[in-house]
Design a protein around this motif. Structure first.
Motif, PDB file in Angstrom:
ATOM      1  N   GLN A  14     -11.787  12.133  -4.935  1.00 20.14           N
ATOM      2  CA  GLN A  14     -11.768  13.199  -5.929  1.00 20.14           C
ATOM      3  C   GLN A  14     -12.952  13.100  -6.893  1.00 20.14           C
ATOM      4  N   ASP A  15     -13.369  11.877  -7.222  1.00 19.21           N
ATOM      5  CA  ASP A  15     -14.549  11.707  -8.077  1.00 19.21           C
ATOM      6  C   ASP A  15     -15.794  12.243  -7.377  1.00 19.21           C
ATOM      7  N   PHE A  57      -6.686  11.690  -4.543  1.00 13.33           N
ATOM      8  CA  PHE A  57      -6.698  11.192  -5.923  1.00 13.33           C
ATOM      9  C   PHE A  57      -6.824   9.669  -5.985  1.00 13.33           C
ATOM     10  N   GLY A  58      -6.462   9.017  -4.896  1.00 12.16           N
ATOM     11  CA  GLY A  58      -6.511   7.555  -4.914  1.00 12.16           C
ATOM     12  C   GLY A  58      -7.399   6.973  -3.837  1.00 12.16           C
ATOM     13  N   PHE A 103       5.036  16.925   0.614  1.00 11.46           N
ATOM     14  CA  PHE A 103       5.014  15.491   0.863  1.00 11.46           C
ATOM     15  C   PHE A 103       6.021  14.775  -0.047  1.00 11.46           C
ATOM     16  N   ALA A 104       6.012  15.146  -1.333  1.00 11.99           N
ATOM     17  CA  ALA A 104       6.972  14.560  -2.270  1.00 11.99           C
ATOM     18  C   ALA A 104       8.378  15.015  -1.928  1.00 11.99           C
ATOM     19  N   GLY A 110      -8.204   2.150  -2.540  1.00  7.73           N
ATOM     20  CA  GLY A 110      -7.211   2.689  -3.465  1.00  7.73           C
ATOM     21  C   GLY A 110      -5.778   2.291  -3.107  1.00  7.73           C
ATOM     22  N   GLY A 111      -5.591   1.617  -1.988  1.00 10.74           N
ATOM     23  CA  GLY A 111      -4.227   1.211  -1.598  1.00 10.74           C
ATOM     24  C   GLY A 111      -3.338   2.390  -1.260  1.00 10.74           C
ATOM     25  N   THR A 112      -3.936   3.432  -0.674  1.00 13.65           N
ATOM     26  CA  THR A 112      -3.141   4.627  -0.345  1.00 13.65           C
ATOM     27  C   THR A 112      -2.833   4.689   1.151  1.00 13.65           C
ATOM     28  N   GLN A 131      -5.077  13.975   2.065  1.00 11.87           N
ATOM     29  CA  GLN A 131      -4.336  14.469   0.904  1.00 11.87           C
ATOM     30  C   GLN A 131      -4.048  13.391  -0.137  1.00 11.87           C
ATOM     31  N   SER A 132      -4.525  12.191   0.133  1.00  7.67           N
ATOM     32  CA  SER A 132      -4.419  11.123  -0.862  1.00  7.67           C
ATOM     33  C   SER A 132      -5.690  11.044  -1.705  1.00  7.67           C
ATOM     34  N   ASP A 139       0.868  -1.180   0.000  1.00  5.49           N
ATOM     35  CA  ASP A 139       0.000   0.000   0.000  1.00  5.49           C
ATOM     36  C   ASP A 139       0.903   1.228   0.000  1.00  5.49           C
ATOM     37  N   GLY A 140       0.471   2.331   0.598  1.00  9.16           N
ATOM     38  CA  GLY A 140       1.281   3.552   0.549  1.00  9.16           C
ATOM     39  C   GLY A 140       2.463   3.575   1.515  1.00  9.16           C
ATOM     40  N   VAL A 146     -13.787   7.014  -5.386  1.00 13.07           N
ATOM     41  CA  VAL A 146     -12.577   7.765  -5.063  1.00 13.07           C
ATOM     42  C   VAL A 146     -12.989   9.180  -4.626  1.00 13.07           C
TER      43      VAL A 146
END
Lengths: 459, 423
Positions: free
Chosen positions: A116-117, A137-138, A327-328, A72-74, A134-135, A32-33, A114
């Motif tokens: 974001q959707d 998107f997933g 984060f990145a 989403g595996g985040t 903050q994840s 996962d994340g 998800v």
């Protein structure tokens, strides 16, 4: 390895294409994340309906096969790792937004939607779901509810548990049950729904959720405050709130993050600052102008060397992109990153920040700090390298001490990431033993064969 | 144990993935079936397993590697900017090193497409026999209904006469004055065989704006079909041939009107060099390459309002489709929009998901036409939402795919290359 007959039964329930058993697929559902945790399942199953989930659980319960739900595996605490193998129940195909009810300010969703959707769909009706991990998107709603996720917006709006009205859950034994409903108020019997929110998928599978929504605020404004001493930034946070201004978000970035972000996306952040705070106020235009002015005054009064209101939405977006890039920035710079999730009462933020500085010096490791200062939730991250034993040892000691300090200051080991596997060793240390005992009893009651996301939360 | 040479080169990129899963939201392929092996994070993880010796190029693994459009949509949002295009292409190349190309692909790539004359001859034969394919409308044909496996896919037909047989080696600037800029024109296969009028139009347009254009006969395919399929050897051979063809011409720039070709030529330096000397040569070549959109806007500095919109487009509403090879591979997105917005008499409407891949992904669409069709339908929903009369883009590959999607979804919109709109 599972018996061929069990795989066939699973295929019978969900259809051939919704069961994956190739070595490649099993590898792709082993993580996962998180950085450290990895374990392959024996099979990946995609249910399409609540009935599918119920049948799968009945089969798994009968055969005593571990089942790990996964969206989403985040996940960043290892909660969706199938640590004992067995079935990964991938909820990603149950992803319908069933209904958006504008009049009731609520939405009915399946667990695989998800975030974001959902955000995009709700915006069309002028609505929003405030919790904002903050994840987004997933991350799927099933996971967000199971982990009781939060994000920057929680300072004003609260966390996921404040936005769930009702849940449909399949219990580990396969029964389908419902908790809560579609109303804000509901005091019919024990409020059992909330043990499934933050249950980290160990008590059952959420198959549908009724969410509480808010109307989108008509206006927003972003203010950046720059500090020479991060403790001053910490103080500003609770002074602003104490003076009656509740911003939508208050985010904290330290010197290390500021510089890495500037390297990646140069937008003119103050590279010599010890820390910056990003505030976002939202609401009625006249009100937010006053709030922004108030924040500016208070920040200056408590030590900000500079306060910059974003002149337009484009500049505001830049600041928030920078915050997300933080984060990145941390993860990209080091072979191993130990990301923490400690949360303290807001008045204790300056003490925690000072303590982190001390610990960083004491163990001679780089610790970056970024976080949702507004709700006392910080993400100190220790940069290290697992392959360098000596350094890694020091990093682990530093991590232990940060967590101990947070708990001493009246805080908790995890604010929004959950315990999963990653924070297990701190669980018993920081929890009341009677409460732990009660949790274990509840788990046994609901999951007599210990098949539902086993070996998570406590060891 | 093989040497994993190609994969070693990209190990650092593969290692940069932090498994955050943001890519899932942006991957057109993952969005269709929600299976982890289809998204960048899953592929990248498996490729790292190959590097660790824990995964082999099994049939399943090869299939997984094939399920990537190389659209780079995930890279755009990726927090550590994992260069998944490099990772996937290197993995495909590694597979070719270990297992070979597969007979048909090898035949097409290294024996046919890479030999200019032979490929032209082959294309001519196809052209002669294209009557087998029923006509859908105008110059669009489709796969006969009895060939069920491919669905009812529509293609533009091969031109009666290819561009290569219609061009002169040199075109002087139209005003008779000494040209201020001398450029080499790179045709590319699709312009050569299917859209030669467009190619000639581009040359005429350039000369009218004070540019001298030279068209070397010995230019080749850009090499993208080979490099994206892991045939780095043939791609490198083509790169060297193309560089040779243009090197001696002493041109200021090399212009292409195909987004994929211009990006392919620019990226020789990224994917193909085997040594420092080659890298330098490819880098020097890269600096000369200009896509027509950036060339018109940035180099010729033509103001959009000075361009004349063709009569047939007067009063029409246009929407822009970003080719992956323009928007992400070359960061060209503002120039075409500025042109469309600035053209007198044309209305512009931005479509949602303008940057979504058309779904073609070169040979991806041959193997996964079912997915291509679904992505194409999503694209068409975006077009519908704008109420636009025409779809404009700048890549013949996208044009083919968008035309097919429009027909598949019963939409009246026609697809044009941006150059087709102006006099």
């Amino acid at each position: 390895m599972l018996k061929k007959s069990i795989i066939n039964e699973l295929k019978y329930i969900v259809g051939e294409t919704n069961v994956l058993t190739t070595p490649e697929a099993l590898k792709a559902y082993s993580y996962d994340g998180t950085t450290d945790w990895q374990h392959e399942p024996d099979v990946v199953v995609f249910p399409m309906t609540t009935e599918d989930v119920s049948q799968i659980m009945k089969l798994a319960n009968k055969e005593k096969i571990p089942v790990t739900p996964r969206g989403g595996g985040t996940n960043v605490s290892g909660g969706s790792i199938p640590i004992l193998g067995g079935i990964v129940l991938a909820m990603t195909k149950m992803n319908r937004i069933v209904k958006i009810d504008k009049e009731n300010l609520s939405a009915t969703v399946e667990p695989g939607v998800v975030l974001q959707d959902l955000t995009i769909a709700l915006a069309k009706d002028g609505l929003f779901f405030p919790p904002d991990p903050q994840s987004f998107f997933g991350a799927t709603l099933g996971g967000i509810i199971s982990e009781n996720g939060g994000g920057p917006a929680c300072v004003k709006y609260g966390v996921t548990k404040q936005y769930v009205l009702g849940l449909e859950v399949v219990l580990p034994t396969g029964e389908i049950t419902r908790f809560g409903g579609r109303t804000i108020k509901n005091v019919v019997g024990y409020d059992l729904m909330h043990i499934f929110i933050s249950g980290e998928g160990t008590l059952g599978i959420i198959t549908q959720a009724e969410l509480k929504l808010n109307p989108l605020p008509p206006a927003k404004k972003t203010i950046m405050a720059v500090y020479n001493d991060m403790a001053d930034a910490g103080e500003t946070v609770f002074r602003v709130l104490e003076k009656g201004i509740i911003p939508g978000k208050i985010e904290f970035l330290d010197n290390y993050i500021i510089n890495r972000v500037e390297e990646m996306v140069p937008i003119g952040l103050p590279k010599d600052a010890d820390a910056v705070l990003l505030f976002e106020v939202d609401g009625i235009p006249e009100a937010i102008e006053k709030e922004a002015a108030g924040i500016t005054d208070i920040a200056k009064q408590y030590g900000a060397r500079e306060v910059r209101p974003a002149k337009d939405q484009a500049e505001a977006d830049q600041y928030w992109t920078a915050r997300r890039a933080g984060f990145a920035a941390t993860f990209g710079k080091s072979p191993t990153v130990k990301n923490e999730d400690v949360t303290v009462p807001r008045g204790m933020i300056p003490d925690l920040l000072n303590k982190i500085k001390e610990i960083s010096k004491k163990y001679d490791v780089t610790i970056t700090v970024l976080g949702h200062a507004g709700d006392g939730n910080l993400h100190p991250a220790i940069l290290t390298d697992r392959k360098n034993n000596e350094h890694y040892e020091r990093a682990l000691k530093a991590m232990d001490e940060i967590i101990e300090s947070a708990v001493e200051l009246g805080g908790v080991v995890a604010g929004e990431h959950g315990i999963g596997l990653e924070k297990q060793k701190f669980f018993r240390k920081t929890m009341d033993p009677v409460a732990v005992d009660l949790m274990i009893k509840i788990k046994k009651l609901l999951d007599p064969n210990n098949i539902m996301n086993p070996n998570k939360i406590w060891d | 144990m093989k040497d994993l040479k190609e994969l070693k080169k990209i190990e650092q990129y593969a290692d940069s993935c932090i498994k955050c899963g943001f890519c899932t939201f942006f991957c057109p392929v993952y969005q269709e079936d929600k299976i982890e092996t289809n998204v960048a994070r899953g592929k990248n993880f498996l490729i790292r397993q190959i590097l660790k010796g824990e995964q082999k190029f099994t049939k399943e693994m090869q299939d997984i590697l094939g399920r990537c459009l190389l659209c780079k949509r995930c890279w755009f949002i990726c927090p550590p900017k994992t260069q998944i295009d490099r990772v996937v292409m290197a993995a495909r190349a590694q597979k070719v090193n270990e297992k070979g190309m597969g007979f048909i692909k090898r035949l097409i790539f290294s024996k046919l497409m890479s030999h200019r004359k032979l490929f032209g001859l082959f294309a001519k034969i196809v052209q002669k026999f294209q009557w087998i394919m029923p006509r859908t409308e105008g110059n669009v044909r489709h796969v006969p209904d009895f060939v069920k496996v491919m669905g009812r896919r529509n293609f533009p037909e091969f031109a009666k006469k290819f561009m290569r047989d219609r061009v002169k080696p040199v075109y002087e600037s139209a005003d008779g004055k000494p040209a201020k800029i001398r450029v080499g024109f790179f045709m590319g296969c699709l312009i050569d065989f299917m859209y030669p009028d467009l190619g000639l139009k581009a040359i005429e347009f350039l000369t009218r704006h004070g540019v001298e254009v030279v068209v070397p006969k010995d230019q080749n395919c850009c090499g993208i079909p080979m490099s994206t399929n892991g045939d780095f050897k043939t791609a490198r051979m083509l790169a060297n041939k193309n560089i040779e063809a243009f090197e001696k011409l002493n041109v200021d720039y090399i212009v292409s009107i195909c987004a994929t070709c211009s990006s392919g030529l620019k990226d020789y330096q990224k994917y193909l060099p085997e040594n420092e000397e080659q890298k330098k040569r490819y880098e020097a070549f890269e600096k000369k390459i200009k896509d027509i959109n950036e060339f018109i806007f940035d180099n010729l500095k033509i103001k959009p309002e000075d361009l004349t919109l063709k009569k047939e487009f007067q009063g029409k509403t246009a929407t822009w489709h970003d080719p992956c090879h323009l928007v992400r591979y070359q960061n060209i997105k503002d120039q075409p929009r500025a042109i469309l917005k600035g053209l007198n008499g044309l209305k512009y409407a931005e479509m949602p998901n303008a940057d979504l891949c058309c779904g073609m992904g070169g040979s991806f669409s041959v193997y996964h036409y079912d997915i291509t069709k679904k992505i194409g339908a999503k694209k068409m929903n975006g077009v519908k939402a704008t109420g636009a009369d025409i779809v404009v883009t700048a890549c013949p590959g996208c044009m083919m795919s968008l035309e097919d999607s429009a027909i598949q979804n019963n939409m009246p919109q026609k697809v044009y290359h941006i150059l087709e709109l102006v006099e």
